[in-house]
Design an enzyme around this catalytic site. Structure first.
Site, mmCIF file in Angstrom:
data_model
loop_
_atom_site.group_PDB
_atom_site.id
_atom_site.type_symbol
_atom_site.label_atom_id
_atom_site.label_comp_id
_atom_site.label_asym_id
_atom_site.label_seq_id
_atom_site.Cartn_x
_atom_site.Cartn_y
_atom_site.Cartn_z
ATOM 1 C CG HIS A 111 -2.079 -0.760 1.293
ATOM 2 N ND1 HIS A 111 -2.523 -1.409 2.423
ATOM 3 C CD2 HIS A 111 -2.995 -1.025 0.324
ATOM 4 C CE1 HIS A 111 -3.661 -2.045 2.155
ATOM 5 N NE2 HIS A 111 -3.953 -1.843 0.886
ATOM 6 C CB CYS A 125 -3.130 1.728 7.509
ATOM 7 S SG CYS A 125 -1.951 0.670 8.275
HETATM 8 N N1 ARG Z 1 -3.531 -6.961 6.985
HETATM 9 C C1 ARG Z 1 -3.959 -5.812 6.273
HETATM 10 C C2 ARG Z 1 -3.879 -6.052 4.772
HETATM 11 O O1 ARG Z 1 -2.981 -6.722 4.341
HETATM 12 C C3 ARG Z 1 -3.142 -4.626 6.669
HETATM 13 C C4 ARG Z 1 -3.601 -3.349 6.014
HETATM 14 C C5 ARG Z 1 -2.790 -2.159 6.411
HETATM 15 N N2 ARG Z 1 -3.279 -1.028 5.751
HETATM 16 C C6 ARG Z 1 -2.541 -0.130 5.106
HETATM 17 N N3 ARG Z 1 -3.155 0.864 4.531
HETATM 18 N N4 ARG Z 1 -1.249 -0.219 5.037
HETATM 19 O O2 ARG Z 1 -4.691 -5.621 4.002
#
Ligand code: ARG
Length: 287
Positions: free
Chosen positions: A178, A274
């Protein structure tokens, strides 16, 4: 801008690491430590909420749902700007159940008159919310990540819905899946990012659009500490503990780092940014 920053968080009551959809997720490690793991996560979540409140932010807490552990990361719920919200479509089936929860919440906010418009990406045009779409208040545009999670096609939908420029950045690693894991647009106009997470073309775009003295390049170690996944309000950064070099660089530029142990959430591939979603961001055009 409203009087205080309004931030959405989701209760950690059903948070756990029970599947792996990114390389940070270690269900075995979580399971090895059951009762303690949940307890520790709740404590870390509460400390983050307290730090945000101490920095003057107003927190709204959405309830958790059993079976949807990653609901605790509302940055992935939607992109929100100028009282408009564009709801996410999740790539992984493990997270698709979250869409209905976030839909209910945002429809409720619209009914209460707190948002003017709520829409959603079409199914299969994956886009994972503010986690992949970061508003740059200084430049008045969005930086939008695509690759592992969000599709390149989603950028047009963002442009159309918000009527603001969108600069696409291609993410090329699985670890930094992300945009908010490897990029932050700071209030002083700096971009803090981990160069190796981006394609050569995207690094060139950053070089063209942002003067060199405003680049802060993080090391692999700093990125792996989730230091880029920070909440920035004014000169405050609320974040997982930054390694000393990065902390010194940020402090030299006038930022204050509030470091919090968020290891229970790093075990899922997330940290401070996040675990939050700003509901009050406005562009200058709308102000
Ligand atoms: N376990 C989640 C996923 O893999 C973590 C998300 C974290 N969110 C972020 N925006 N970095 O989707």
């Amino acid at each position: 801008m409203g009087d205080s920053a309004r931030i959405l968080m989701t209760s950690p009551d059903h948070y756990e690491v029970c599947y792996a959809i990114n390389p940070w997720m270690k269900p075995e490690e979580w399971a090895a430590d059951q009762g303690q793991a949940r307890h520790r996560a709740k404590g870390q979540w509460a400390a983050l909420a307290a730090a945000l409140q101490a920095a003057g932010m107003t927190i709204e807490v959405m309830p958790a749902e059993p079976g949807l552990p990653d609901l605790v990361f509302p940055a992935n719920a939607a992109i929100v700007l100028d009282r408009r919200a564009l709801l996410a479509r999740f790539r992984h089936p493990e997270r698709q159940g979250e869409e209905a929860c976030f839909r209910r919440l945002f429809d409720g906010l619209r009914q209460q008159g707190r948002l003017d418009e709520v829409d959603q990406f079409p199914p299969e045009e994956f886009q994972e919310g503010a986690g992949d779409c970061i508003w740059d208040a200084e430049r008045q545009w969005f930086w939008a990540g695509h690759g592992p999670r969000s599709t390149a096609a989603s950028l047009d939908g963002i442009r159309r819905f918000f009527g603001r420029p969108v600069i696409g950045l291609e993410l090329v690693t699985e670890r930094f899946y992300h945009l908010d894991t490897c990029f932050a647009a700071l209030s002083g106009g700096e971009i803090l990012y981990y160069p190796a997470a981006f394609s050569a073309e995207s690094r060139a775009i950053l070089g063209e659009l942002v003067p060199a003295e405003r680049h802060i390049a993080a090391t692999a170690e700093e990125a792996a500490a989730f230091s880029l996944n920070a909440v920035n309000i004014g000169r405050q950064l609320i974040m997982a503990p930054p390694p000393p070099r990065l902390r010194a660089l940020l402090e030299e530029r006038g930022y204050h780092c509030a470091a919090l142990d968020l290891s229970s959430f790093v075990l899922s591939g997330g940290a401070a940014f996040c675990m939050t979603l700003r509901l009050d961001l406005t562009s200058r055009a709308a102000a």
